[in-house]
Design a protein around this motif. Structure first.
Motif, PDB file in Angstrom:
ATOM      1  N   ASN A 161     -28.279  41.803  -7.045  1.00 29.22           N
ATOM      2  CA  ASN A 161     -26.830  42.049  -6.958  1.00 29.22           C
ATOM      3  C   ASN A 161     -25.998  40.966  -7.642  1.00 29.22           C
ATOM      4  O   ASN A 161     -24.875  40.677  -7.233  1.00 29.22           O
ATOM      5  N   LYS A 162     -26.596  40.364  -8.651  1.00 31.73           N
ATOM      6  CA  LYS A 162     -25.872  39.406  -9.482  1.00 31.73           C
ATOM      7  C   LYS A 162     -25.564  40.059 -10.830  1.00 31.73           C
ATOM      8  O   LYS A 162     -26.251  40.974 -11.275  1.00 31.73           O
ATOM      9  N   VAL A 163     -24.521  39.579 -11.468  1.00 28.45           N
ATOM     10  CA  VAL A 163     -24.160  40.069 -12.800  1.00 28.45           C
ATOM     11  C   VAL A 163     -24.009  38.877 -13.733  1.00 28.45           C
ATOM     12  O   VAL A 163     -23.343  37.891 -13.403  1.00 28.45           O
ATOM     13  N   LEU A 213     -24.205  30.843 -19.829  1.00 32.03           N
ATOM     14  CA  LEU A 213     -23.963  32.152 -19.235  1.00 32.03           C
ATOM     15  C   LEU A 213     -23.326  32.009 -17.859  1.00 32.03           C
ATOM     16  O   LEU A 213     -23.634  31.080 -17.103  1.00 32.03           O
ATOM     17  N   VAL A 214     -22.425  32.934 -17.555  1.00 32.57           N
ATOM     18  CA  VAL A 214     -21.766  32.948 -16.247  1.00 32.57           C
ATOM     19  C   VAL A 214     -22.452  33.999 -15.383  1.00 32.57           C
ATOM     20  O   VAL A 214     -22.599  35.155 -15.783  1.00 32.57           O
ATOM     21  N   THR A 215     -22.874  33.593 -14.197  1.00 35.27           N
ATOM     22  CA  THR A 215     -23.499  34.519 -13.250  1.00 35.27           C
ATOM     23  C   THR A 215     -22.622  34.610 -12.013  1.00 35.27           C
ATOM     24  O   THR A 215     -22.179  33.593 -11.474  1.00 35.27           O
ATOM     25  N   ARG A 247     -17.881  40.759  -6.814  1.00 38.79           N
ATOM     26  CA  ARG A 247     -16.697  40.003  -7.232  1.00 38.79           C
ATOM     27  C   ARG A 247     -15.997  40.613  -8.446  1.00 38.79           C
ATOM     28  O   ARG A 247     -14.879  40.239  -8.771  1.00 38.79           O
ATOM     29  N   ILE A 248     -16.693  41.515  -9.149  1.00 36.20           N
ATOM     30  CA  ILE A 248     -16.073  42.100 -10.333  1.00 36.20           C
ATOM     31  C   ILE A 248     -15.780  43.590 -10.112  1.00 36.20           C
ATOM     32  O   ILE A 248     -16.499  44.274  -9.387  1.00 36.20           O
ATOM     33  N   LYS A 249     -14.724  44.033 -10.734  1.00 36.05           N
ATOM     34  CA  LYS A 249     -14.343  45.445 -10.694  1.00 36.05           C
ATOM     35  C   LYS A 249     -14.460  45.995 -12.115  1.00 36.05           C
ATOM     36  O   LYS A 249     -13.669  45.670 -12.986  1.00 36.05           O
TER      37      LYS A 249
END
Length: 228
Positions: free
Chosen positions: A193-195, A206-208, A213-215
């Motif tokens: 469940n990480k992006v 890279l940002v994880t 948290r994101i829409k």
């Protein structure tokens, strides 16, 4: 009544469907089909082809027959023969043309990425209720805010076509919102469940973040730019 209008009506009756049912198949309105069949609307080749295809018919022979028929010589043709040289003539669109085009061409606003301000419009043909293969009411147009996605040939002020969806396909480019800010980035969803959020730049940090948290607003399917 034109030959094409007659053909459409005969094909519909042969298929044993109503104007409303035919309109639904073609992404048009029943009233528009009725006006075509009655000769009140002039239908262009693409729309006629779309309608006849829905009825299992073809358009090609219709135009071939029209070419074989003797047609009256217009005043423009007479003038061309008299002058015996190439000339350009301005053809003014009739009211029937405008009415027909109004049913297949829609005007879409172009938005700034973050403030939803309309900065322009795009006029596009909508056939079968679709644009570039996507339902026309699921398409959004935005202006790229910066050059951060230049690796993917997306530059500032390019017009990006967005397909509205909340689903993530790994390594595709998306318009999404995080911390009350909209941005365009490549996304990759992990099994925990990480992006991972990326600009595609080699060697970048890279940002994880958590998926929650994101829409996701939509998937970027095309970018356009203006020359000069």
């Amino acid at each position: 009544m034109s030959r094409i209008a007659t053909k459409i009506k005969e094909a519909r009756i042969k298929a044993k469907i109503t104007e409303k049912e035919l309109a639904k198949k073609c992404g048009l309105t029943a009233s528009y089909i009725i006006q075509i069949e009655s000769g009140k609307k002039v239908v262009n080749e693409k729309v006629a082809e779309n309608i006849l295809e829905a009825l299992g018919e073809k358009l090609e022979f219709m135009y071939q027959e029209d070419k074989n028929e003797e047609k009256p010589v217009t005043s423009i043709e007479k003038k061309r023969k008299n002058n015996n040289k190439d000339e350009f003539y301005t053809v003014e669109p009739t009211e029937q043309w405008s009415d027909a085009l109004a049913n297949i061409i829609k005007k879409f606003p172009i938005y700034e990425t973050n403030n939803n301000k309309i900065v322009g419009y795009k006029e596009l043909p909508v056939l079968g209720k679709k644009i570039d293969g996507y339902s026309w009411d699921k398409v959004l147009f935005i202006k790229s805010p910066d050059n951060k996605m230049e690796v993917f040939r997306i530059k500032k002020d390019d017009i990006i076509t967005i397909h509205l969806t909340s689903e993530i396909q790994n390594n595709c480019i998306y318009l999404f919102e995080i911390n009350n800010k909209k941005m365009i980035r490549q996304l990759r969803k992990e099994s925990n469940n990480k992006v991972i959020i990326s600009t595609g730049v080699k060697g970048e940090d890279l940002v994880t973040t958590e998926l929650s948290r994101i829409k996701v607003i939509g998937k970027c399917i095309k970018a356009e730019f203006e020359l000069g």
